[in-house]
Design a protein around this motif. Structure first.
Motif, PDB file in Angstrom:
ATOM      1  N   LYS A  57       0.837  -1.205   0.000  1.00  4.49           N
ATOM      2  CA  LYS A  57       0.000   0.000   0.000  1.00  4.49           C
ATOM      3  C   LYS A  57       0.869   1.252   0.000  1.00  4.49           C
ATOM      4  CE  LYS A  57      -4.002  -1.979   2.341  1.00  4.49           C
ATOM      5  NZ  LYS A  57      -4.801  -1.999   3.570  1.00  4.49           N
ATOM      6  N   LEU A  58       1.928   1.249   0.824  1.00  3.49           N
ATOM      7  CA  LEU A  58       2.822   2.406   0.858  1.00  3.49           C
ATOM      8  C   LEU A  58       3.483   2.622  -0.497  1.00  3.49           C
ATOM      9  CD1 LEU A  58       4.525   2.010   4.350  1.00  3.49           C
ATOM     10  CD2 LEU A  58       2.949   3.807   3.640  1.00  3.49           C
ATOM     11  N   ARG A  59       3.897   1.545  -1.121  1.00  3.80           N
ATOM     12  CA  ARG A  59       4.540   1.644  -2.434  1.00  3.80           C
ATOM     13  C   ARG A  59       3.555   2.247  -3.443  1.00  3.80           C
ATOM     14  NH1 ARG A  59       9.387   1.758  -3.210  1.00  3.80           N
ATOM     15  NH2 ARG A  59       9.790  -0.161  -2.129  1.00  3.80           N
ATOM     16  N   ASN A  60       2.301   1.793  -3.402  1.00  2.44           N
ATOM     17  CA  ASN A  60       1.287   2.335  -4.311  1.00  2.44           C
ATOM     18  C   ASN A  60       1.050   3.822  -4.060  1.00  2.44           C
ATOM     19  OD1 ASN A  60       0.944  -0.117  -5.550  1.00  2.44           O
ATOM     20  ND2 ASN A  60      -0.813  -0.707  -4.311  1.00  2.44           N
ATOM     21  N   VAL A  61       1.002   4.208  -2.783  1.00  3.16           N
ATOM     22  CA  VAL A  61       0.804   5.628  -2.455  1.00  3.16           C
ATOM     23  C   VAL A  61       1.979   6.443  -2.979  1.00  3.16           C
ATOM     24  CG1 VAL A  61       0.760   7.280  -0.532  1.00  3.16           C
ATOM     25  CG2 VAL A  61      -0.701   5.260  -0.481  1.00  3.16           C
ATOM     26  N   MET A  62       3.192   5.950  -2.771  1.00  4.19           N
ATOM     27  CA  MET A  62       4.366   6.684  -3.235  1.00  4.19           C
ATOM     28  C   MET A  62       4.371   6.799  -4.760  1.00  4.19           C
ATOM     29  SD  MET A  62       7.235   5.540  -0.365  1.00  4.19           S
ATOM     30  CE  MET A  62       7.988   4.399  -1.399  1.00  4.19           C
ATOM     31  N   GLU A  63       4.015   5.723  -5.453  1.00  2.00           N
ATOM     32  CA  GLU A  63       3.953   5.778  -6.912  1.00  2.00           C
ATOM     33  C   GLU A  63       2.878   6.766  -7.369  1.00  2.00           C
ATOM     34  OE1 GLU A  63       3.367   1.747  -8.165  1.00  2.00           O
ATOM     35  OE2 GLU A  63       5.426   1.168  -7.643  1.00  2.00           O
ATOM     36  N   THR A  64       1.739   6.798  -6.675  1.00  2.00           N
ATOM     37  CA  THR A  64       0.677   7.739  -7.012  1.00  2.00           C
ATOM     38  C   THR A  64       1.137   9.174  -6.792  1.00  2.00           C
ATOM     39  OG1 THR A  64      -0.975   6.107  -6.401  1.00  2.00           O
ATOM     40  CG2 THR A  64      -1.717   8.391  -6.512  1.00  2.00           C
ATOM     41  N   MET A  65       1.887   9.400  -5.710  1.00  6.21           N
ATOM     42  CA  MET A  65       2.398  10.744  -5.442  1.00  6.21           C
ATOM     43  C   MET A  65       3.337  11.194  -6.559  1.00  6.21           C
ATOM     44  SD  MET A  65       2.988  10.463  -1.280  1.00  6.21           S
ATOM     45  CE  MET A  65       4.511  11.298  -1.388  1.00  6.21           C
ATOM     46  N   VAL A  66       4.219  10.296  -7.003  1.00  6.16           N
ATOM     47  CA  VAL A  66       5.145  10.642  -8.081  1.00  6.16           C
ATOM     48  C   VAL A  66       4.374  10.927  -9.358  1.00  6.16           C
ATOM     49  CG1 VAL A  66       7.013   9.779  -9.531  1.00  6.16           C
ATOM     50  CG2 VAL A  66       7.077   9.382  -7.068  1.00  6.16           C
ATOM     51  N   GLU A  67       3.406  10.076  -9.683  1.00  2.00           N
ATOM     52  CA  GLU A  67       2.608  10.278 -10.897  1.00  2.00           C
ATOM     53  C   GLU A  67       1.824  11.585 -10.825  1.00  2.00           C
ATOM     54  OE1 GLU A  67       0.216   6.770 -11.171  1.00  2.00           O
ATOM     55  OE2 GLU A  67       1.953   5.479 -11.548  1.00  2.00           O
ATOM     56  N   THR A  68       1.293  11.908  -9.644  1.00  2.00           N
ATOM     57  CA  THR A  68       0.539  13.150  -9.474  1.00  2.00           C
ATOM     58  C   THR A  68       1.455  14.354  -9.652  1.00  2.00           C
ATOM     59  OG1 THR A  68      -0.979  12.058  -7.953  1.00  2.00           O
ATOM     60  CG2 THR A  68      -0.923  14.464  -7.885  1.00  2.00           C
ATOM     61  N   ALA A  69       2.640  14.295  -9.035  1.00  2.00           N
ATOM     62  CA  ALA A  69       3.595  15.399  -9.172  1.00  2.00           C
ATOM     63  C   ALA A  69       3.985  15.575 -10.633  1.00  2.00           C
ATOM     64  CB  ALA A  69       4.820  15.140  -8.305  1.00  2.00           C
ATOM     65  N   ASP A  70       4.215  14.477 -11.338  1.00  2.00           N
ATOM     66  CA  ASP A  70       4.598  14.542 -12.744  1.00  2.00           C
ATOM     67  C   ASP A  70       3.448  15.105 -13.579  1.00  2.00           C
ATOM     68  OD1 ASP A  70       6.252  14.236 -14.938  1.00  2.00           O
ATOM     69  OD2 ASP A  70       5.668  12.141 -15.275  1.00  2.00           O
ATOM     70  N   ALA A  71       2.222  14.683 -13.294  1.00  2.00           N
ATOM     71  CA  ALA A  71       1.062  15.139 -14.070  1.00  2.00           C
ATOM     72  C   ALA A  71       0.765  16.612 -13.825  1.00  2.00           C
ATOM     73  CB  ALA A  71      -0.158  14.295 -13.709  1.00  2.00           C
ATOM     74  N   ARG A  72       1.087  17.104 -12.638  1.00  2.00           N
ATOM     75  CA  ARG A  72       0.800  18.507 -12.320  1.00  2.00           C
ATOM     76  C   ARG A  72       1.926  19.444 -12.759  1.00  2.00           C
ATOM     77  NH1 ARG A  72      -2.338  18.650  -6.547  1.00  2.00           N
ATOM     78  NH2 ARG A  72      -4.059  17.325  -7.190  1.00  2.00           N
ATOM     79  N   GLY A  73       2.921  18.899 -13.418  1.00  2.00           N
ATOM     80  CA  GLY A  73       3.962  19.728 -13.981  1.00  2.00           C
ATOM     81  C   GLY A  73       5.040  20.166 -13.008  1.00  2.00           C
ATOM     82  N   VAL A  74       5.276  19.385 -11.964  1.00  2.00           N
ATOM     83  CA  VAL A  74       6.365  19.699 -11.040  1.00  2.00           C
ATOM     84  C   VAL A  74       7.674  19.580 -11.813  1.00  2.00           C
ATOM     85  CG1 VAL A  74       7.521  18.940  -8.922  1.00  2.00           C
ATOM     86  CG2 VAL A  74       5.026  18.924  -9.060  1.00  2.00           C
ATOM     87  N   GLU A  75       8.656  20.365 -11.423  1.00  2.00           N
ATOM     88  CA  GLU A  75       9.945  20.361 -12.138  1.00  2.00           C
ATOM     89  C   GLU A  75      10.445  18.937 -12.319  1.00  2.00           C
ATOM     90  OE1 GLU A  75      12.908  22.765 -10.252  1.00  2.00           O
ATOM     91  OE2 GLU A  75      11.427  24.261  -9.704  1.00  2.00           O
ATOM     92  N   PRO A  76      11.022  18.631 -13.484  1.00  2.00           N
ATOM     93  CA  PRO A  76      11.511  17.272 -13.742  1.00  2.00           C
ATOM     94  C   PRO A  76      12.532  16.813 -12.705  1.00  2.00           C
ATOM     95  CG  PRO A  76      11.451  18.523 -15.779  1.00  2.00           C
ATOM     96  CD  PRO A  76      11.129  19.484 -14.674  1.00  2.00           C
ATOM     97  N   GLY A  77      13.370  17.708 -12.200  1.00  2.00           N
ATOM     98  CA  GLY A  77      14.348  17.328 -11.177  1.00  2.00           C
ATOM     99  C   GLY A  77      13.687  16.867  -9.892  1.00  2.00           C
ATOM    100  N   VAL A  78      12.613  17.564  -9.520  1.00  2.00           N
ATOM    101  CA  VAL A  78      11.880  17.196  -8.302  1.00  2.00           C
ATOM    102  C   VAL A  78      11.192  15.857  -8.511  1.00  2.00           C
ATOM    103  CG1 VAL A  78       9.981  17.858  -6.765  1.00  2.00           C
ATOM    104  CG2 VAL A  78      11.565  19.596  -7.627  1.00  2.00           C
ATOM    105  N   VAL A  79      10.602  15.663  -9.681  1.00  2.00           N
ATOM    106  CA  VAL A  79       9.933  14.389  -9.972  1.00  2.00           C
ATOM    107  C   VAL A  79      10.941  13.254  -9.923  1.00  2.00           C
ATOM    108  CG1 VAL A  79       8.676  13.068 -11.719  1.00  2.00           C
ATOM    109  CG2 VAL A  79       8.091  15.461 -11.317  1.00  2.00           C
ATOM    110  N   GLU A  80      12.138  13.504 -10.476  1.00  2.00           N
ATOM    111  CA  GLU A  80      13.168  12.463 -10.449  1.00  2.00           C
ATOM    112  C   GLU A  80      13.595  12.158  -9.020  1.00  2.00           C
ATOM    113  OE1 GLU A  80      15.210   9.403 -11.664  1.00  2.00           O
ATOM    114  OE2 GLU A  80      13.876  10.578 -12.946  1.00  2.00           O
ATOM    115  N   GLU A  81      13.718  13.193  -8.193  1.00  2.00           N
ATOM    116  CA  GLU A  81      14.052  12.972  -6.784  1.00  2.00           C
ATOM    117  C   GLU A  81      12.962  12.159  -6.095  1.00  2.00           C
ATOM    118  OE1 GLU A  81      14.978  16.622  -4.757  1.00  2.00           O
ATOM    119  OE2 GLU A  81      16.348  17.248  -6.352  1.00  2.00           O
ATOM    120  N   LEU A  82      11.715  12.458  -6.400  1.00  2.00           N
ATOM    121  CA  LEU A  82      10.606  11.693  -5.832  1.00  2.00           C
ATOM    122  C   LEU A  82      10.655  10.239  -6.295  1.00  2.00           C
ATOM    123  CD1 LEU A  82       7.603  14.172  -6.085  1.00  2.00           C
ATOM    124  CD2 LEU A  82       8.700  13.328  -4.005  1.00  2.00           C
TER     125      LEU A  82
END
Length: 133
Positions: free
Chosen positions: A70-95
């Motif tokens: 469940k934690l892994r799924n939440v973390m993956e969802t957070m990364v996907e959400t950050a990427d979809a909302r246009g967060v800087e690519p460096g931040v997305v990569e760090e996530l």
């Protein structure tokens, strides 16, 4: 008649000695049997405790695996959400790197997490994207 009586007395004495030996052997076997029954009872009790402990550990392990999933799924969802909302690519990569870290310690020394660029503030950059500032 005397010879017959004497032979009967000797046979009776021999039978008595033989009976005493058999009785002593029966008593020894009875004691050994009682000791083995007691030991068996202890071993059965110990085996039952071990079975209960194993079942408990398996249940804990299954719950941990489910929780980690469940934690892994939440973390993956957070990364996907950050990427979809246009967060800087460096931040997305760090996530993505942070989301890929192991969630548990299995006794193997894990490598330290990669350094996070905090020059403008990691969380500030992330929250600034979400809050529009």
């Amino acid at each position: 008649l005397k010879r017959g009586n004497e032979a009967a007395r000797r046979a009776h004495a021999a039978a008595g000695d033989s009976f005493k030996a058999v009785s002593a052997h029966v008593a020894t076997l009875g004691n050994a049997n009682a000791r083995l029954k007691k030991e068996r009872k202890h071993l059965v009790r110990a085996a039952d405790l071990l079975k209960e402990e194993l079942a408990m550990k398996q249940a804990i392990y299954a719950a941990q695996v489910a929780s980690f999933s469940k934690l892994r799924n939440v973390m993956e969802t957070m990364v996907e959400t950050a990427d979809a909302r246009g967060v800087e690519p460096g931040v997305v990569e760090e996530l993505r790197v942070l989301a890929g870290l192991r969630l548990h310690d299995d006794g193997i020394a894990a490598p330290p997490p990669p350094p996070v660029d905090e020059s403008p503030g990691f969380l500030r950059r992330l929250s600034g994207r979400f809050l529009g500032t």
